[in-house]
Write an enzyme that holds these catalytic residues in place. Structure first.
Site, PDB file in Angstrom:
ATOM      1  N   GLY A  22       0.817  -1.211   0.000  1.00  0.00           N
ATOM      2  CA  GLY A  22       0.000   0.000   0.000  1.00  0.00           C
ATOM      3  C   GLY A  22       0.852   1.263   0.000  1.00  0.00           C
ATOM      4  O   GLY A  22       1.896   1.333   0.651  1.00  0.00           O
ATOM      5  N   ASP A  62      -9.468  -2.749  -5.274  1.00  0.00           N
ATOM      6  CA  ASP A  62      -9.142  -2.271  -3.930  1.00  0.00           C
ATOM      7  C   ASP A  62     -10.415  -1.754  -3.268  1.00  0.00           C
ATOM      8  O   ASP A  62     -11.115  -0.922  -3.850  1.00  0.00           O
ATOM      9  CB  ASP A  62      -8.098  -1.154  -4.024  1.00  0.00           C
ATOM     10  CG  ASP A  62      -7.507  -0.785  -2.674  1.00  0.00           C
ATOM     11  OD1 ASP A  62      -8.143  -1.085  -1.639  1.00  0.00           O
ATOM     12  OD2 ASP A  62      -6.421  -0.186  -2.649  1.00  0.00           O
TER      13      ASP A  62
END
Length: 409
Positions: A22, A62
């Site tokens: 991330g 996501d």
């Protein structure tokens, strides 16, 4: 190897996954890559000039979607053309809430899949209403549970993948994936589901047990004209459409639309459905492991945690036989020698140089693309096109100098 993604651009792939830790720039990279592919025509003998625009679909997997922010345009759970590239690029953001709502409520309430109310005989309306209300409440509870169920994000994304396996109307699908853990669970799903199906179907008596349960549920919905009997044969008769000559007007549709007929499942139907799902899983798994159709692009930054997680990701991809020979290293502090010295820049360059050396040693047979740290946000199609340029042309601070991705005000 060539430090660009040019080889990927000409590989005629069907699926490209973009993933990594991330915060390393996965969305920016996937959007720039989608823009690059969408602006590169493909060969087509039937088209004038022998080429045509490549049809690309960018899918965000996501749960924290950012495609809308990257393109300065709102996207939803269905493909939406990207402004400025309407003919060649569309984008969508998979929403698990939409998936669970559609999957559960269509089967657990008294409505048809098209949203219209079920048509029941008048004498059975009150009984049906009572049971429909009960099942609607059960459906609401299950829907809420499904929304928070572990793995629902991966399952909803996988449902979209299955949809585009069956109806591939795009030349290329690019997946902007969630951070590494989510992505690995998604990629493991075909293998996991195949194993689960094999174990379930190997249990003796499972299909008859499901059939018996469906009869029990159907009988509890009320006696609506004998739509479900005590045998598989009567259930099949209830779900089959009667011939026009033998049925009174409206009677057949009422029986077919009854709650009982929706809940009647035969053992053969269970086996047929399981076999169909398994075949689809095998097809997806075959595509995942075919380097001529699917590739994975890892994105990282030159820091310890990111490099460590990238190596873990590459090892897992090898385990699932998913091709990966491209790594994009973002946010590198690259300055022309003519620029005045900067203490902070020098410190960051020293750290990054150490990890770039490790990356070069670990991935000498990979295409390692080194992208510069920019002073502006990469938002909108024009900025993404400028960023994408250095995915197919190595950036050199001495040659290219300072890069402005945003137009001056």
């Amino acid at each position: 190897m060539d430090p660009t993604l040019t080889e990927l651009l000409h590989a005629n792939l069907e699926w490209i996954f973009v993933g990594g830790k991330g915060g390393v720039g996965k969305t920016t990279t996937s959007c720039a890559l989608a823009t690059l592919f969408a602006t590169t025509p493909i060969s087509d003998a039937a088209s004038p000039g022998g080429t045509r625009p490549r049809r690309v679909l960018l899918i965000s997997t996501d749960p924290a979607h950012n495609l809308s922010d990257a393109f300065n345009q709102r996207f939803g759970p269905h493909p939406t053309p990207v402004k400025g590239l309407e003919e060649s690029l569309a984008a969508m953001e998979v929403d698990p809430k939409n998936f669970t709502h559609g999957a559960l409520m269509s089967s657990l309430t008294g409505t048809k899949r098209d949203g219209s109310a079920s048509s029941l005989p008048e004498e059975a309306a009150a009984d049906a209403a009572q049971h429909t209300t009960t099942f609607a409440r059960i459906g609401a509870v299950l829907k809420e549970a499904a929304r928070t169920m572990p793995g629902i994000d991966e399952i909803s994304v996988f449902a979209e993948i299955l949809h585009y396996v069956r109806t591939l109307s795009y030349d290329l699908l690019i997946f902007d994936t969630a951070p590494t853990g989510h992505t690995l669970r998604l990629l493991a799903l075909p293998q996991t589901l195949n194993s689960t199906f094999d174990k379930l179907m190997s249990l003796e008596g499972l299909a008859p047990m499901i059939e018996a349960a469906s009869h029990l549920i159907g009988s509890n919905l009320g006696d609506l004209g004998g739509a479900c009997g005590d045998t598989a044969g009567s259930c099949e008769q209830a779900t089959a459409a009667p011939s026009p000559s033998s049925a009174a007007p409206g009677a057949g549709s009422a029986a077919a639309a009854s709650p009982q007929s929706r809940w009647c499942i035969t053992a053969d139907e269970v086996r047929s459905t399981a076999l169909h799902w398994r075949q689809t899983m095998e097809e997806v798994q075959a595509r995942f492991s075919d380097p001529n159709r699917t590739s994975f692009v890892c994105v990282c930054i030159a820091e310890f945690l990111s490099v460590y997680e990238t190596e873990r990701l590459v090892q897992e991809l090898m385990k699932y036989n998913i091709g990966c020979d491209s790594i994009v290293v973002n946010q590198l502090v690259l300055k022309p020698s003519s620029e005045p010295p900067c203490r902070m820049c020098s410190a960051r360059q020293k750290i990054q140089a150490k990890y770039l050396e490790q990356i070069d040693l670990l991935y000498e047979d990979f295409h390692v693309v080194k992208m510069p740290l920019l002073s502006d946000e990469v938002r909108g199609v024009p900025a993404l096109k400028k960023f994408a340029r250095f995915l197919q042309e190595p950036y050199s601070p001495e040659t290219h100098g300072y890069i402005d991705v945003q137009e001056p005000c």
